[in-house]
Write an enzyme that holds these catalytic residues in place. Structure first.
Site, PDB file in Angstrom:
ATOM      1  N   ARG A 101       0.887  -1.146   0.068  1.00 52.42           N
ATOM      2  CA  ARG A 101      -0.029  -0.111  -0.113  1.00 52.42           C
ATOM      3  C   ARG A 101       0.740   1.061   0.021  1.00 52.42           C
ATOM      4  NH1 ARG A 101      -2.472  -3.673   3.337  1.00 52.42           N
ATOM      5  NH2 ARG A 101      -1.756  -2.539   5.301  1.00 52.42           N
ATOM      6  N   GLU A 117       2.782  -5.427  13.116  1.00 50.39           N
ATOM      7  CA  GLU A 117       1.713  -5.339  14.022  1.00 50.39           C
ATOM      8  C   GLU A 117       1.476  -6.732  14.336  1.00 50.39           C
ATOM      9  OE1 GLU A 117      -2.615  -3.809  14.852  1.00 50.39           O
ATOM     10  OE2 GLU A 117      -1.386  -3.103  13.038  1.00 50.39           O
TER      11      GLU A 117
END
Length: 171
Positions: free
Chosen positions: A58, A95
Site C-alpha cells: 500500500r 503489528e
C-alpha cells in the site's frame, strides 16, 4: 476534509483483535483519493525531497502518486525475492508477524533526500526498516507521510525524533 468517513474498519483482520483500517474504500473514490494525495503533497512540499520510497504494497498507492504530484522519483521497497536486480535486505516485525524488506542496491545515491510514504503508521517496524535500508545506501530520510496513524501502537515513538511525521488521519 473528513477522510475517516471513507475508511472501512474490518474487525479481527488479519487476526483476532486487530481492527484493520481499510483504505480501499477511499481509493475507489477518485475524488477522495485525489484529495488525500493533494493534501499530503501540501503537507510535505516544504521538504527538499529528491525521492519518495514506498514499502510494499500500500506504500505504492500512496508513494507513487505523491511522487508524481511532486515531480520526484519513486523507489519501491519490496518483500524479499520480488525485485529483479541486486538488492539489500532487512528483517522487521509487523503489528501481527514478521517479514523481510528489500531495495535495489542502486535505488538511491549517497546524499539524496528521501521521504517515506505509506498508508499506515502502526508499530513503526516497516518504516524503521525502510529507514535502515535507505541509510545503508547513503540516503537521508527527511520525513514520512501516511494516510493513517494508529496512535495506540506508539509507532511514532519508535522512529527517530528528528524525522518529520505527517499524517492525514489518526485513530
Amino acid at each position: 476534509m473528513n477522510f475517516k468517513e471513507h475508511i472501512r474498519v474490518i474487525e479481527d483482520f488479519p487476526q483476532q483483535g486487530i481492527r484493520f483500517k481499510d483504505i480501499t474504500t477511499l481509493l475507489k473514490n477518485g475524488q477522495m483519493y485525489k484529495a488525500a494525495i493533494d493534501e499530503l503533497r501540501e503537507k510535505v512540499k516544504h521538504l527538499e525531497i529528491d525521492l519518495i520510497a514506498g514499502p510494499e504494497a500500500r506504500g505504492f498507492v500512496v508513494g507513487a502518486p505523491l511522487a508524481y504530484a511532486l515531480d520526484v522519483g519513486f523507489i519501491p521497497i519490496r518483500k524479499s525475492g520480488k525485485l529483479p536486480g541486486e538488492t539489500i535486505e532487512a528483517d522487521y516485525n509487523l503489528e501481527y508477524g514478521k517479514d523481510k524488506l528489500a531495495m535495489h542496491k542502486d535505488a538511491i545515491l549517497p546524499g539524496q533526500k528521501v521521504l517515506i510514504a505509506d498508508d499506515l503508521l502502526a508499530t513503526g517496524g516497516t518504516i524503521q526498516t525502510s529507514i535502515d535500508l535507505i541509510k545503508q545506501l547513503g540516503g537521508e530520510v527527511i520525513g514520512s507521510a501516511f494516510m493513517i496513524e494508529l496512535m495506540s501502537l506508539n509507532g511514532r515513538d519508535k522512529l527517530p525524533s528528528e524525522l518529520e511525521i505527517i499524517t492525514l488521519m489518526q485513530y
